[in-house]
Scaffold this motif. Structure first.
Motif, PDB file in Angstrom:
ATOM      1  N   THR A  13       0.832  -1.204   0.000  1.00  0.00           N
ATOM      2  CA  THR A  13       0.000   0.000   0.000  1.00  0.00           C
ATOM      3  C   THR A  13       0.864   1.251   0.000  1.00  0.00           C
ATOM      4  O   THR A  13       0.623   2.203  -0.761  1.00  0.00           O
ATOM      5  N   SER A  14       1.901   1.269   0.836  1.00  0.00           N
ATOM      6  CA  SER A  14       2.767   2.443   0.905  1.00  0.00           C
ATOM      7  C   SER A  14       3.538   2.649  -0.390  1.00  0.00           C
ATOM      8  O   SER A  14       3.681   3.776  -0.874  1.00  0.00           O
ATOM      9  N   LEU A  15       4.017   1.567  -0.978  1.00  0.00           N
ATOM     10  CA  LEU A  15       4.746   1.675  -2.244  1.00  0.00           C
ATOM     11  C   LEU A  15       3.845   2.148  -3.383  1.00  0.00           C
ATOM     12  O   LEU A  15       4.227   3.014  -4.181  1.00  0.00           O
ATOM     13  N   SER A  16       2.647   1.587  -3.471  1.00  0.00           N
ATOM     14  CA  SER A  16       1.726   1.970  -4.544  1.00  0.00           C
ATOM     15  C   SER A  16       1.388   3.452  -4.476  1.00  0.00           C
ATOM     16  O   SER A  16       1.383   4.151  -5.496  1.00  0.00           O
ATOM     17  N   ALA A  17       1.089   3.945  -3.260  1.00  0.00           N
ATOM     18  CA  ALA A  17       0.720   5.354  -3.106  1.00  0.00           C
ATOM     19  C   ALA A  17       1.885   6.277  -3.431  1.00  0.00           C
ATOM     20  O   ALA A  17       1.711   7.320  -4.067  1.00  0.00           O
ATOM     21  N   ALA A  18       3.091   5.898  -2.999  1.00  0.00           N
ATOM     22  CA  ALA A  18       4.253   6.766  -3.216  1.00  0.00           C
ATOM     23  C   ALA A  18       4.707   6.781  -4.670  1.00  0.00           C
ATOM     24  O   ALA A  18       5.164   7.808  -5.181  1.00  0.00           O
ATOM     25  N   LEU A  19       4.572   5.657  -5.364  1.00  0.00           N
ATOM     26  CA  LEU A  19       5.069   5.560  -6.742  1.00  0.00           C
ATOM     27  C   LEU A  19       4.072   6.058  -7.782  1.00  0.00           C
ATOM     28  O   LEU A  19       4.464   6.435  -8.891  1.00  0.00           O
ATOM     29  N   GLN A  20       2.806   6.084  -7.446  1.00  0.00           N
ATOM     30  CA  GLN A  20       1.776   6.432  -8.427  1.00  0.00           C
ATOM     31  C   GLN A  20       1.976   7.831  -8.997  1.00  0.00           C
ATOM     32  O   GLN A  20       1.874   8.047 -10.208  1.00  0.00           O
ATOM     33  N   LYS A  21       2.284   8.795  -8.130  1.00  0.00           N
ATOM     34  CA  LYS A  21       2.421  10.172  -8.589  1.00  0.00           C
ATOM     35  C   LYS A  21       3.625  10.389  -9.492  1.00  0.00           C
ATOM     36  O   LYS A  21       3.484  10.916 -10.606  1.00  0.00           O
ATOM     37  N   PRO A  22       4.848  10.014  -9.078  1.00  0.00           N
ATOM     38  CA  PRO A  22       5.988  10.250  -9.976  1.00  0.00           C
ATOM     39  C   PRO A  22       5.908   9.464 -11.275  1.00  0.00           C
ATOM     40  O   PRO A  22       6.430   9.918 -12.302  1.00  0.00           O
ATOM     41  N   LEU A  23       5.264   8.300 -11.256  1.00  0.00           N
ATOM     42  CA  LEU A  23       5.172   7.518 -12.477  1.00  0.00           C
ATOM     43  C   LEU A  23       4.219   8.133 -13.501  1.00  0.00           C
ATOM     44  O   LEU A  23       4.339   7.889 -14.702  1.00  0.00           O
ATOM     45  N   ASN A  24       3.278   8.937 -13.029  1.00  0.00           N
ATOM     46  CA  ASN A  24       2.271   9.492 -13.931  1.00  0.00           C
ATOM     47  C   ASN A  24       2.356  10.998 -14.103  1.00  0.00           C
ATOM     48  O   ASN A  24       1.499  11.602 -14.734  1.00  0.00           O
ATOM     49  N   ASN A  25       3.363  11.618 -13.543  1.00  0.00           N
ATOM     50  CA  ASN A  25       3.594  13.041 -13.785  1.00  0.00           C
ATOM     51  C   ASN A  25       4.351  13.218 -15.093  1.00  0.00           C
ATOM     52  O   ASN A  25       5.395  12.578 -15.295  1.00  0.00           O
ATOM     53  N   ASN A  30      22.354  -0.626 -21.588  1.00  0.00           N
ATOM     54  CA  ASN A  30      21.571   0.542 -21.160  1.00  0.00           C
ATOM     55  C   ASN A  30      20.102   0.429 -21.528  1.00  0.00           C
ATOM     56  O   ASN A  30      19.246   1.036 -20.878  1.00  0.00           O
ATOM     57  N   ARG A  31      19.776  -0.331 -22.546  1.00  0.00           N
ATOM     58  CA  ARG A  31      18.377  -0.495 -22.934  1.00  0.00           C
ATOM     59  C   ARG A  31      17.583  -1.208 -21.843  1.00  0.00           C
ATOM     60  O   ARG A  31      16.388  -0.954 -21.673  1.00  0.00           O
ATOM     61  N   VAL A  32      18.245  -2.082 -21.092  1.00  0.00           N
ATOM     62  CA  VAL A  32      17.582  -2.764 -19.978  1.00  0.00           C
ATOM     63  C   VAL A  32      17.271  -1.761 -18.870  1.00  0.00           C
ATOM     64  O   VAL A  32      16.171  -1.741 -18.314  1.00  0.00           O
ATOM     65  N   LEU A  33      18.248  -0.897 -18.557  1.00  0.00           N
ATOM     66  CA  LEU A  33      18.042   0.109 -17.520  1.00  0.00           C
ATOM     67  C   LEU A  33      16.976   1.122 -17.947  1.00  0.00           C
ATOM     68  O   LEU A  33      16.108   1.502 -17.159  1.00  0.00           O
ATOM     69  N   ASN A  34      17.030   1.551 -19.191  1.00  0.00           N
ATOM     70  CA  ASN A  34      16.118   2.600 -19.659  1.00  0.00           C
ATOM     71  C   ASN A  34      14.675   2.117 -19.829  1.00  0.00           C
ATOM     72  O   ASN A  34      13.747   2.926 -19.844  1.00  0.00           O
ATOM     73  N   SER A  35      14.488   0.814 -19.946  1.00  0.00           N
ATOM     74  CA  SER A  35      13.128   0.288 -20.152  1.00  0.00           C
ATOM     75  C   SER A  35      12.353   0.153 -18.845  1.00  0.00           C
ATOM     76  O   SER A  35      11.140  -0.063 -18.865  1.00  0.00           O
ATOM     77  N   ALA A  36      13.030   0.293 -17.697  1.00  0.00           N
ATOM     78  CA  ALA A  36      12.364   0.078 -16.405  1.00  0.00           C
ATOM     79  C   ALA A  36      11.568   1.314 -15.991  1.00  0.00           C
ATOM     80  O   ALA A  36      12.019   2.451 -16.156  1.00  0.00           O
ATOM     81  N   ASP A  37      10.373   1.079 -15.450  1.00  0.00           N
ATOM     82  CA  ASP A  37       9.582   2.168 -14.861  1.00  0.00           C
ATOM     83  C   ASP A  37       9.943   2.389 -13.396  1.00  0.00           C
ATOM     84  O   ASP A  37       9.854   3.501 -12.875  1.00  0.00           O
ATOM     85  N   VAL A  38      10.328   1.314 -12.709  1.00  0.00           N
ATOM     86  CA  VAL A  38      10.748   1.348 -11.305  1.00  0.00           C
ATOM     87  C   VAL A  38      11.923   0.395 -11.155  1.00  0.00           C
ATOM     88  O   VAL A  38      11.922  -0.698 -11.733  1.00  0.00           O
ATOM     89  N   ALA A  39      12.926   0.809 -10.371  1.00  0.00           N
ATOM     90  CA  ALA A  39      14.068  -0.062 -10.090  1.00  0.00           C
ATOM     91  C   ALA A  39      14.149  -0.298  -8.587  1.00  0.00           C
ATOM     92  O   ALA A  39      13.977   0.625  -7.790  1.00  0.00           O
ATOM     93  N   VAL A  40      14.432  -1.549  -8.200  1.00  0.00           N
ATOM     94  CA  VAL A  40      14.443  -1.934  -6.785  1.00  0.00           C
ATOM     95  C   VAL A  40      15.792  -2.544  -6.436  1.00  0.00           C
ATOM     96  O   VAL A  40      16.200  -3.553  -7.032  1.00  0.00           O
TER      97      VAL A  40
END
Length: 350
Positions: free
Chosen positions: A91-103, A192-202
């Motif tokens: 829940t905390s991750l979804s709420a925190a990531l939603q905004k930067p991913l869609n701005n 670099n294509r692998v890194l650039n294709s990610a929406d979130v990195a963990v």
């Protein structure tokens, strides 16, 4: 106290406290000043990572904190099981990531975008690749976030090759392309294509010896949101990281908890140091210390809140003060003092 996920034991003595636990304070041995005591009966404070076998009764009305100001909003409750902890972290991750991913990115602007960086920790029963990969699967396999209406692509950065192999096996049933895996020890040689294709990195359970390469990878991933998950170092160690201390400090803690066990002369209680950001607003959520109330059906109540992450010594002080106030020895000492003042006619001095 524990599901089959969490059960770590702490050794204590009258001269030192030994801490052995996962995030938020990783496995370590920390020498501590002997806690003051009444007569020859010291208090023992054990810190351990745990989840309860049965739900603790956490009332809606919490006790007022002893040392810090109180918000009128209801505090989030610590997890009562492994499943509960995973749900809170997601829940905390979804709420925190939603905004930067869609701005939308600032096009044509000179101002540099802020790099979203978050930190999450759930204690593990051991350091095995299987335990880490299973927990990572439980958290990230179906994280409820989308980017522009499409599922996000998550890049999992494992601390070593054995962990990555275990992770690949754990996620093999998921649709291809949504989860990618790389090994941090060889991350700088990845296409670099692998890194650039990610929406979130963990970053999963990195060691302190990997901080330099972790920063290089982070810079390469800008402005992709980053998550630091279960790092294998203590909060106290971070002050000794030199130039990298600021880098680690840039990861905002979304979710973390540490189990407590407080032992007095005639009593033993459990508690939690806890932070849970539910709405994505990191600055608005305090760190809280919950302690079980004696004689109230194992209810957990807030005894202190901190604006910033409390040190181990601060937690010790809160727990010691709490146990001292409720200790039978303390009550007896106060009673005898009052009795003497009445007999002698002298006014008691508090």
């Amino acid at each position: 106290m524990a599901s089959n996920l969490l059960k770590l034991h702490i050794q204590t003595s009258t001269t030192t406290l030994t801490y052995s636990h996962s995030l938020p304070f990783s496995r370590s041995k920390i020498q501590s000043q002997f806690l003051p005591s009444f007569s020859k009966h010291p208090l023992h404070i054990s810190l351990q990572s745990f989840l309860p076998r049965k739900p603790l009764n956490i009332p809606k009305q919490q006790l007022l904190p002893i040392h810090c100001s109180v918000s009128n909003t209801t505090s989030p409750s610590p997890p009562t099981s492994k499943v509960h902890a995973i749900l809170q972290a997601k829940t905390s991750l979804s709420a925190a990531l939603q905004k930067p991913l869609n701005n939308p990115k600032l096009t044509g602007k000179i101002k540099k975008l802020q790099h979203p960086r978050f930190r999450v920790g759930i204690p593990l029963i051991d350091d095995s690749p299987e335990s880490l990969s299973q927990l990572a699967f439980d958290i990230f396999a179906d994280l409820q976030i989308k980017r522009r209406g499409f599922p996000v692509k998550i890049l999992l950065i494992w601390p070593n090759s054995s962990s990555m192999v275990s992770g690949v096996n754990a996620f093999e049933a998921l649709p291809s392309g949504l989860i990618q895996h790389i090994d941090l020890t060889s991350a700088m040689s990845v296409d670099n294509r692998v890194l650039n294709s990610a929406d979130v990195a963990v970053f999963l359970a990195p060691n302190s010896s990997q901080l330099a390469v972790m920063k290089l990878v982070s810079d390469s991933l800008y402005p992709t949101p980053l998550v630091l998950f279960n790092p294998k170092w203590t909060f106290e160690e971070e002050d000794s990281f030199g130039d990298l201390s600021g880098f680690i400090g840039s990861f905002d803690v979304l979710y973390a908890f540490l189990g407590l066990e407080v032992r007095g002369l005639l009593s033993k209680r459990k508690g939690v140091v806890f932070k849970y950001v539910r709405d994505g607003v990191v600055s608005g959520q305090k760190w809280e210390v919950f302690v079980e109330e004696e004689g109230e059906g194992n209810q957990l109540k807030v005894v202190s809140r901190f604006k910033s992450r409390p040190s181990i010594s601060e937690v010790e002080n809160v727990l010691y003060n709490l146990m001292a106030v409720t200790s039978p020895i303390t009550k007896s000492a106060k009673f005898l003092k009052d009795l003497v003042s009445k007999v002698t006619g002298r006014k008691s001095v508090n």
